[in-house]
Motif scaffolding. Structure first.
Motif, short mmCIF file in Angstrom:
data_model
loop_
_atom_site.label_atom_id
_atom_site.label_comp_id
_atom_site.label_asym_id
_atom_site.label_seq_id
_atom_site.Cartn_x
_atom_site.Cartn_y
_atom_site.Cartn_z
N ALA A 77 4.06 5.39 -5.85
CA ALA A 77 4.00 5.29 -7.31
C ALA A 77 2.86 6.13 -7.86
N ASN A 78 1.74 6.18 -7.16
CA ASN A 78 0.60 6.99 -7.59
C ASN A 78 0.95 8.48 -7.58
N GLU A 79 1.67 8.92 -6.54
CA GLU A 79 2.10 10.31 -6.47
C GLU A 79 3.04 10.65 -7.62
N LYS A 80 3.98 9.76 -7.92
CA LYS A 80 4.91 9.99 -9.03
C LYS A 80 4.17 10.05 -10.36
N SER A 124 0.83 -1.21 0.00
CA SER A 124 0.00 0.00 0.00
C SER A 124 0.86 1.25 0.00
N GLU A 125 1.91 1.22 0.80
CA GLU A 125 2.82 2.37 0.87
C GLU A 125 3.50 2.61 -0.47
N LYS A 126 4.01 1.56 -1.08
CA LYS A 126 4.69 1.70 -2.37
C LYS A 126 3.72 2.11 -3.47
N LYS A 133 1.03 10.95 -10.86
CA LYS A 133 0.32 12.23 -10.93
C LYS A 133 1.28 13.37 -11.24
N GLU A 134 2.47 13.30 -10.67
CA GLU A 134 3.49 14.32 -10.91
C GLU A 134 3.91 14.32 -12.38
N LEU A 135 4.06 13.13 -12.95
CA LEU A 135 4.44 13.02 -14.36
C LEU A 135 3.31 13.48 -15.29
N GLN A 136 2.08 13.27 -14.89
CA GLN A 136 0.94 13.69 -15.72
C GLN A 136 0.86 15.21 -15.82
N ASN A 137 1.29 15.89 -14.78
CA ASN A 137 1.20 17.35 -14.77
C ASN A 137 2.35 18.02 -15.51
N LYS A 138 3.36 17.27 -15.90
CA LYS A 138 4.51 17.86 -16.60
C LYS A 138 4.31 17.79 -18.11
N GLU A 139 4.92 18.75 -18.77
CA GLU A 139 4.93 18.77 -20.23
C GLU A 139 5.98 17.78 -20.73
N PRO A 140 5.80 17.23 -21.93
CA PRO A 140 6.77 16.28 -22.47
C PRO A 140 8.20 16.85 -22.52
#
Length: 111
Positions: free
Chosen positions: A63-66, A57-59, A68-75
Motif C-alpha cells: 500500500a505504501n508503494e502504491k 507488514s507485507e500489505k 508513493k506511485e500515486l503521489q508522483n502522478k499528475e491528476p
C-alpha cells in the motif's frame, strides 16, 4: 451406635489426599495435562500473531508503494488511469462506486 450418639469427628472428615474421589497423583496428572495444553495453545497463538504481523507488514509495504506511485502522478494521469480501468472492468467499477456511495451515505446521514 445409637442414633443419638454424636458422630466422631474423625469419621466425618474426608481424607486430605482425596479430592472428588481422586487422589493427589490423578489430580496432578490432570494439572500437568492442562498446563501442557495451555502451553500448546499459547505457542499456536504466538505463531498466528507472527503470521498476522508478517502479512500486515507485507500489505502495508504494498500500500505504501502504491501511495508513493500515486503521489508522483499528475491528476490528469490519475483520471486517465481511472477511465481505462473502468473500460476494462465495468462491473467491478460499478460495485466499487456503489460501495463508496453507501459509505458516504452512512457517514453523511449520521451528521
Amino acid at each position: 451406635m445409637n442414633e443419638y450418639e454424636p458422630i466422631k469427628q474423625e469419621e466425618s472428615l474426608v481424607p486430605a489426599d482425596t479430592y472428588n474421589g481422586e487422589d493427589e497423583t490423578t489430580r496432578g496428572d490432570y494439572m500437568n495435562e492442562f498446563r501442557g495444553q495451555a502451553q500448546e495453545y499459547s505457542q499456536r497463538l504466538n505463531e498466528a500473531a507472527m503470521k498476522a504481523k508478517d502479512y500486515a507488514s507485507e500489505k502495508f509495504a504494498v500500500a505504501n508503494e502504491k501511495f508513493k506511485e500515486l503521489q508522483n502522478k499528475e491528476p490528469q494521469e490519475l483520471v486517465e488511469d481511472a477511465k481505462e480501468y473502468a473500460r476494462k472492468n465495468p462491473g467491478q467499477t460499478i460495485l466499487i462506486s456503489a460501495a463508496a456511495g453507501l459509505i458516504l451515505g452512512f457517514l453523511l446521514r449520521r451528521r
